[in-house]
Design an enzyme around this catalytic site. Structure first.
Site, PDB file in Angstrom:
ATOM      1  N   ASP A   1      -5.823  -0.370  -1.836  1.00 34.19           N
ATOM      2  CA  ASP A   1      -6.581  -1.287  -2.684  1.00 34.19           C
ATOM      3  C   ASP A   1      -7.883  -1.759  -2.056  1.00 34.19           C
ATOM      4  O   ASP A   1      -8.060  -1.720  -0.836  1.00 34.19           O
ATOM      5  CB  ASP A   1      -5.738  -2.537  -2.943  1.00 34.19           C
ATOM      6  CG  ASP A   1      -5.600  -3.392  -1.683  1.00 34.19           C
ATOM      7  OD1 ASP A   1      -5.123  -2.860  -0.655  1.00 34.19           O
ATOM      8  OD2 ASP A   1      -5.994  -4.578  -1.711  1.00 34.19           O
TER       9      ASP A   1
ATOM     10  N   GLY B   1       0.787  -1.238   0.000  1.00 32.64           N
ATOM     11  CA  GLY B   1       0.000   0.000   0.000  1.00 32.64           C
ATOM     12  C   GLY B   1       0.814   1.281   0.000  1.00 32.64           C
ATOM     13  O   GLY B   1       0.400   2.282  -0.582  1.00 32.64           O
TER      14      GLY B   1
ATOM     15  N   LYS C   1      -7.005   7.249  10.375  1.00 33.67           N
ATOM     16  CA  LYS C   1      -8.424   7.304  10.743  1.00 33.67           C
ATOM     17  C   LYS C   1      -8.471   7.499  12.258  1.00 33.67           C
ATOM     18  O   LYS C   1      -8.475   6.526  13.018  1.00 33.67           O
ATOM     19  CB  LYS C   1      -9.134   5.998  10.356  1.00 33.67           C
ATOM     20  CG  LYS C   1      -9.189   5.727   8.854  1.00 33.67           C
ATOM     21  CD  LYS C   1      -9.922   4.417   8.558  1.00 33.67           C
ATOM     22  CE  LYS C   1      -9.859   4.058   7.090  1.00 33.67           C
ATOM     23  NZ  LYS C   1     -10.370   2.690   6.817  1.00 33.67           N
TER      24      LYS C   1
ATOM     25  N   PHE D   1     -14.012   3.503   4.137  1.00 30.85           N
ATOM     26  CA  PHE D   1     -13.091   2.680   3.358  1.00 30.85           C
ATOM     27  C   PHE D   1     -12.708   3.405   2.067  1.00 30.85           C
ATOM     28  O   PHE D   1     -13.575   3.822   1.307  1.00 30.85           O
ATOM     29  CB  PHE D   1     -13.697   1.311   3.044  1.00 30.85           C
ATOM     30  CG  PHE D   1     -12.716   0.407   2.363  1.00 30.85           C
ATOM     31  CD1 PHE D   1     -11.718  -0.221   3.084  1.00 30.85           C
ATOM     32  CD2 PHE D   1     -12.768   0.223   0.986  1.00 30.85           C
ATOM     33  CE1 PHE D   1     -10.774  -1.029   2.444  1.00 30.85           C
ATOM     34  CE2 PHE D   1     -11.828  -0.591   0.336  1.00 30.85           C
ATOM     35  CZ  PHE D   1     -10.842  -1.215   1.084  1.00 30.85           C
TER      36      PHE D   1
ATOM     37  N   ARG E   1      -5.009   0.302  -6.715  1.00 33.83           N
ATOM     38  CA  ARG E   1      -3.748   0.904  -6.248  1.00 33.83           C
ATOM     39  C   ARG E   1      -3.197   1.924  -7.241  1.00 33.83           C
ATOM     40  O   ARG E   1      -2.499   2.863  -6.870  1.00 33.83           O
ATOM     41  CB  ARG E   1      -2.676  -0.175  -6.041  1.00 33.83           C
ATOM     42  CG  ARG E   1      -3.004  -1.186  -4.954  1.00 33.83           C
ATOM     43  CD  ARG E   1      -1.741  -1.989  -4.625  1.00 33.83           C
ATOM     44  NE  ARG E   1      -2.028  -3.197  -3.864  1.00 33.83           N
ATOM     45  CZ  ARG E   1      -2.189  -3.253  -2.551  1.00 33.83           C
ATOM     46  NH1 ARG E   1      -2.126  -2.150  -1.838  1.00 33.83           N
ATOM     47  NH2 ARG E   1      -2.431  -4.401  -1.943  1.00 33.83           N
TER      48      ARG E   1
ATOM     49  N   GLU F   1       3.964   4.213   6.015  1.00 31.07           N
ATOM     50  CA  GLU F   1       2.699   3.472   5.914  1.00 31.07           C
ATOM     51  C   GLU F   1       1.724   4.219   5.008  1.00 31.07           C
ATOM     52  O   GLU F   1       1.785   5.439   4.903  1.00 31.07           O
ATOM     53  CB  GLU F   1       2.073   3.337   7.316  1.00 31.07           C
ATOM     54  CG  GLU F   1       2.147   1.944   7.909  1.00 31.07           C
ATOM     55  CD  GLU F   1       1.279   0.907   7.203  1.00 31.07           C
ATOM     56  OE1 GLU F   1       0.959   1.051   6.010  1.00 31.07           O
ATOM     57  OE2 GLU F   1       0.928  -0.073   7.862  1.00 31.07           O
ATOM     58  N   ASP F   2       0.830   3.478   4.390  1.00 32.55           N
ATOM     59  CA  ASP F   2      -0.221   4.143   3.609  1.00 32.55           C
ATOM     60  C   ASP F   2      -1.299   4.692   4.543  1.00 32.55           C
ATOM     61  O   ASP F   2      -1.704   5.843   4.438  1.00 32.55           O
ATOM     62  CB  ASP F   2      -0.823   3.182   2.568  1.00 32.55           C
ATOM     63  CG  ASP F   2      -1.268   1.850   3.154  1.00 32.55           C
ATOM     64  OD1 ASP F   2      -1.015   1.576   4.350  1.00 32.55           O
ATOM     65  OD2 ASP F   2      -1.872   1.046   2.410  1.00 32.55           O
TER      66      ASP F   2
ATOM     67  N   ASP G   1      -5.203   2.496  10.700  1.00 34.90           N
ATOM     68  CA  ASP G   1      -6.633   2.327  10.959  1.00 34.90           C
ATOM     69  C   ASP G   1      -6.779   1.851  12.410  1.00 34.90           C
ATOM     70  O   ASP G   1      -6.748   2.654  13.338  1.00 34.90           O
ATOM     71  CB  ASP G   1      -7.145   1.327   9.916  1.00 34.90           C
ATOM     72  CG  ASP G   1      -8.611   0.993  10.027  1.00 34.90           C
ATOM     73  OD1 ASP G   1      -9.313   1.651  10.785  1.00 34.90           O
ATOM     74  OD2 ASP G   1      -9.060   0.054   9.341  1.00 34.90           O
TER      75      ASP G   1
END
Ligand code: IMP
Ligand code: MG
Length: 183
Positions: free
Chosen positions: A167, A53, A139, A160, A173, A107-108, A111
């Site tokens: 993805d 990601g 988030k 989401f 992506r 990191e992407d 969460d």
């Protein structure tokens, strides 16, 4: 850019255009360049990209970072479909020889934080000198772990999303903008 896209069985609508993402990355890169300016060729930082990601975010960051660094990668996964499984699997282990290094985890998205907590624990076991977290997205409504998130480019609500490396069951992506599940 289209207003809506379809991936597998779901429809997503435009959420964050690419220009806005790039501006947020500019700001985070400025901070990193300031904080890591004392890195040298003898003691470069380690940019640890979490596959898959974070690959686009890491590439965009790399173009903007001006201090000596080495690029490394590992792969952890915890998501299936549109929700977290709660179990973090290490698919490609952390690189070796990280003892004494200053590591920046790229990191992407953070969460639940399960992935990042797992990575920090692994890095401590590797006896790194310092480990900081740099994430494109957070988030905040979901994240309740103790690990400090040092660099957060953008905060989003508990929805989401896909695009810019993220993805839905491996699709999406390669989309330049970020889209949100249209529900
Ligand atoms: P965490 O372990 O719950 O913090 O989840 C982190 C990982 O789950 C991220 O690195 C992503 O791969 C994935 N993830 C979390 N939220 C989303 C999302 O909204 N879209 C796509 N992937 C996500
Ligand atoms: Mg990820």
């Amino acid at each position: 850019m289209s207003e809506k896209i379809k991936l597998h069985d779901k429809t997503f609508k435009l959420f964050i255009p690419n220009g806005e993402i790039e501006k947020a990355i500019d700001a985070v890169a400025l901070r990193l360049n300031q904080d890591y300016k004392d890195c040298t060729d003898e003691h470069p930082a380690v940019l640890l990209c979490t596959l898959n990601g974070a690959v686009i975010f890491a590439a965009e960051l790399l173009k903007r970072l001006t201090f000596p660094l080495e690029l490394k990668a590992c792969k952890l996964s915890s998501y299936s479909g549109t929700s977290s499984t709660g179990v973090v699997k290490t698919e490609v282990p952390l690189p070796r020889h990280l003892e004494g290094r200053r590591v920046i985890i790229v990191e992407d998205i953070v969460d639940t934080g399960n992935t990042i907590v797992n990575m920090i624990e692994q890095l401590k076991a590797h006896q790194v000198a310092d480990a900081r977290v740099c994430t494109l997205l957070l988030k905040p409504e979901v994240y309740s772990r103790d690990v400090k998130l040092d660099y957060v480019a953008m905060e989003i609500p508990n929805r989401f999303i896909v695009g810019f490396g993220l993805d839905y069951n491996e699709l999406g992506r390669n989309i330049k903008d970020i889209y949100v599940l249209d529900a």
